[in-house]
Structure formats: C-alpha cells, structure tokens
Write an enzyme that holds these catalytic residues in place. Structure first.
Site, PDB file in Angstrom:
ATOM      1  N   HIS A  97       5.924  -0.439  -2.618  1.00 26.91           N
ATOM      2  CA  HIS A  97       5.458   0.305  -3.801  1.00 26.91           C
ATOM      3  C   HIS A  97       5.527   1.817  -3.629  1.00 26.91           C
ATOM      4  O   HIS A  97       4.909   2.566  -4.396  1.00 26.91           O
ATOM      5  CB  HIS A  97       4.021  -0.127  -4.156  1.00 26.91           C
ATOM      6  CG  HIS A  97       3.934  -1.550  -4.580  1.00 26.91           C
ATOM      7  ND1 HIS A  97       2.737  -2.232  -4.665  1.00 26.91           N
ATOM      8  CD2 HIS A  97       4.887  -2.442  -4.935  1.00 26.91           C
ATOM      9  CE1 HIS A  97       2.972  -3.480  -5.058  1.00 26.91           C
ATOM     10  NE2 HIS A  97       4.254  -3.630  -5.221  1.00 26.91           N
ATOM     11  N   ASN A 150       0.826  -1.206   0.000  1.00 26.59           N
ATOM     12  CA  ASN A 150       0.000   0.000   0.000  1.00 26.59           C
ATOM     13  C   ASN A 150       0.864   1.260   0.000  1.00 26.59           C
ATOM     14  O   ASN A 150       1.901   1.304   0.644  1.00 26.59           O
ATOM     15  CB  ASN A 150      -0.934   0.001   1.213  1.00 26.59           C
ATOM     16  CG  ASN A 150      -1.853  -1.203   1.197  1.00 26.59           C
ATOM     17  OD1 ASN A 150      -1.978  -1.889   0.191  1.00 26.59           O
ATOM     18  ND2 ASN A 150      -2.480  -1.476   2.328  1.00 26.59           N
TER      19      ASN A 150
END
Ligand code: APR
Length: 250
Positions: free
Chosen positions: A125, A108
């Site tokens: 990410h 997330n």
C-alpha cells in the site's frame, strides 16, 4: 488449532521451515501505539475530523479535495514521527536471515518494518514518508513533519504531488502484488500477523499460500476470516508472541 503461545511442536515447525513469507497488517504496529483501521485487540482506531478512513483515504477525495487528503496524511505522519518499532517488528527483522528465503509483505505504510531493520519488504500500500508527482510520476522522500508545504512539490519537475500510498479505489503498485503472490506460492510457512483480512487483494495471499501447500500460522488477539483455514491461530499480541519463536535459539 488455536494456541495461546508458541509450543515446542510449533517451534520445530518454525525451525524446519526453509521458505517463509509473512503478511502484516495494522495489528503488528498496534503495540507501538499506532491506531488500527477497524479495531480488534482493544486497539484505538484512526479518526480525523469525524470522517471515515474509506472517505479520507480515497481516490475520489484526492480528485475533489487534495488538500484535505494531505492534511489527513500529515496528521498521521505527525503521530508516526515519534513512534518506534515494537518487539514484533524487531522479531521479524531477526527472522529474515534465518531462512533460505524470507519475504515480508506488508499492508502498512508506517515504515516501521524498515526502521526495525527488515530489508526484503514488499509494501503493498505504499509508504507514508514518500510522495509522488502528479505531473512526472517521480516518487520522492518527503520527511518534513509537519509538511512545510501542501502539496509538497516534486524535486524533478516542481509539479504538485500526492501521498505515495494506495488509496481506496486504486490499484496496487505494478509488480509488487505479483511478487507477493509468488512468495506466497513458494512458501512452506506463511504467517498472517494482524491484518483483519477484509481488504483484498492482500487478504487473498494466505489462500494462495494454502493452495500451494504452505502451513498457515495466524497471529492476532482475535479470530478473523483466516482462522477457519489457518493451521494454527495464535490468539495474542504479535509483540508478545513473535519473540517466542526465537526464544529457544537465544
Ligand atoms: N497483534 C496482532 N494483531 C493485532 C494486535 C496485536 N497487538 N492488535 C490488534 N490486532 C489485529 C486486530 O484484531 C485486527 O484483526 O489487527 C487487525 C487490524 O485490522 P485493520 O484495522 O482492519 O487493519 P488492516 O487489516 O491492516 O487494514 C487493511 O485497510 O484501511 C485500509 O489501507 C488500509 O492497509 C489498510 C487496510
């Protein structure tokens, strides 16, 4: 084994664990009102101008239409700006001090784990509230919402920036995945909480943990590819399930 709630046997496995690693995906933020990418668990899915996420969040689009990529992320930032962490995020923050070692690996980019108080976080990410300069590669916080300027300009060299997130077609940030792999290989208990486990290399981490002897516990309202080799799949929502692990310990 499939369970609907944490039982005493599972709680004692949890209590006896020493090195714990957790992989979270979009599902852990669903109960905060954050859409997921592929649905599941009756969640809403991100949409933007009728385009698919694999196109919007792609290196290809960043090269051809960086303004649209920023508008897509500015839209998500606008939605996230008023969103609070939920009981799942808070439970994970409390778990951190309970084990000899604890690593929270997340796909997330919503920063909700940090907002809940988690500290030892590996962001595979990236982070939606950061930008990275396309000229000098400096990463910097860009919290203005909506963005005053697209693209935000670099604080160091004044160059144009891009969202400091991993786009489709790009490699993960150097070193972050390696550290996640190490924490998976060292874990005696590995949790998989609300990824759909279709995006690699993150989806490979539970396999690394399993091959290194860890017990795998999955938490998801729906079964995924992980369910076939998880020791336990807790079929339910993370915000309802995770607090049950601590309930006996007040
Ligand atoms: N608690 C736990 N899991 C949940 C919940 C909940 N309350 N609600 C939904 N889920 C589960 C769904 O059943 C589904 O398996 O969360 C999962 C969400 O899957 P995806 O939308 O595919 O999200 P994720 O796996 O995190 O996506 C991976 O893909 O688009 C890219 O970069 C993006 O990081 C993202 C990556």
């Amino acid at each position: 084994m499939i369970l609907a709630r944490v039982d005493d046997q599972l709680r004692s496995i949890f209590d006896g664990a020493r090195r714990v690693a957790v992989l979270t995906g979009a599902g852990v933020s669903a109960e905060s009102g954050v859409p997921t990418f592929r649905g599941g668990g009756d969640t809403e899915v991100w949409t933007f101008r009728g385009k698919h996420i694999t196109e919007l969040s792609s290196a290809e689009l960043l090269a051809t239409d960086p303004k649209l990529v920023w508008e897509w992320f500015d839209y998500r930032r606008g939605m996230l700006a008023s969103i609070e962490p939920n009981a799942a995020h808070h439970a994970l923050a409390r778990w951190e001090e309970r084990f000899e070692s604890f690593t929270l690996v997340t796909q997330n980019i919503d920063d909700l784990h940090r907002a809940a108080g988690s500290q030892n976080i590996l962001e595979l990410h990236g982070n939606i509230w950061r930008a990275r300069c396309l000229r000098c590669a400096s990463a910097f916080e860009a919290r203005d919402c909506p963005l005053e300027q697209i693209p935000p300009l670099c604080f160091v060299c004044g160059g144009p920036s891009r969202p400091d997130v991993v786009l489709f077609g790009e490699m993960l940030p150097e070193g972050v995945f390696e550290r996640a792999e190490q924490s998976a290989a060292r874990a005696d208990l590995f949790f998989v909480i609300g990824p759909s486990a279709v995006v690699y290399p993150a989806a490979g981490l539970p396999i690394v943990a399993k091959q290194s002897g860890a017990r795998i516990i999955e938490v998801n309202p729906e079964q995924t590819d992980i369910s076939m080799f998880a020791d336990i799949t807790l079929l339910g929502k993370a915000g309802e399930i995770l607090p049950q692990f601590l309930s006996t310990r007040g």
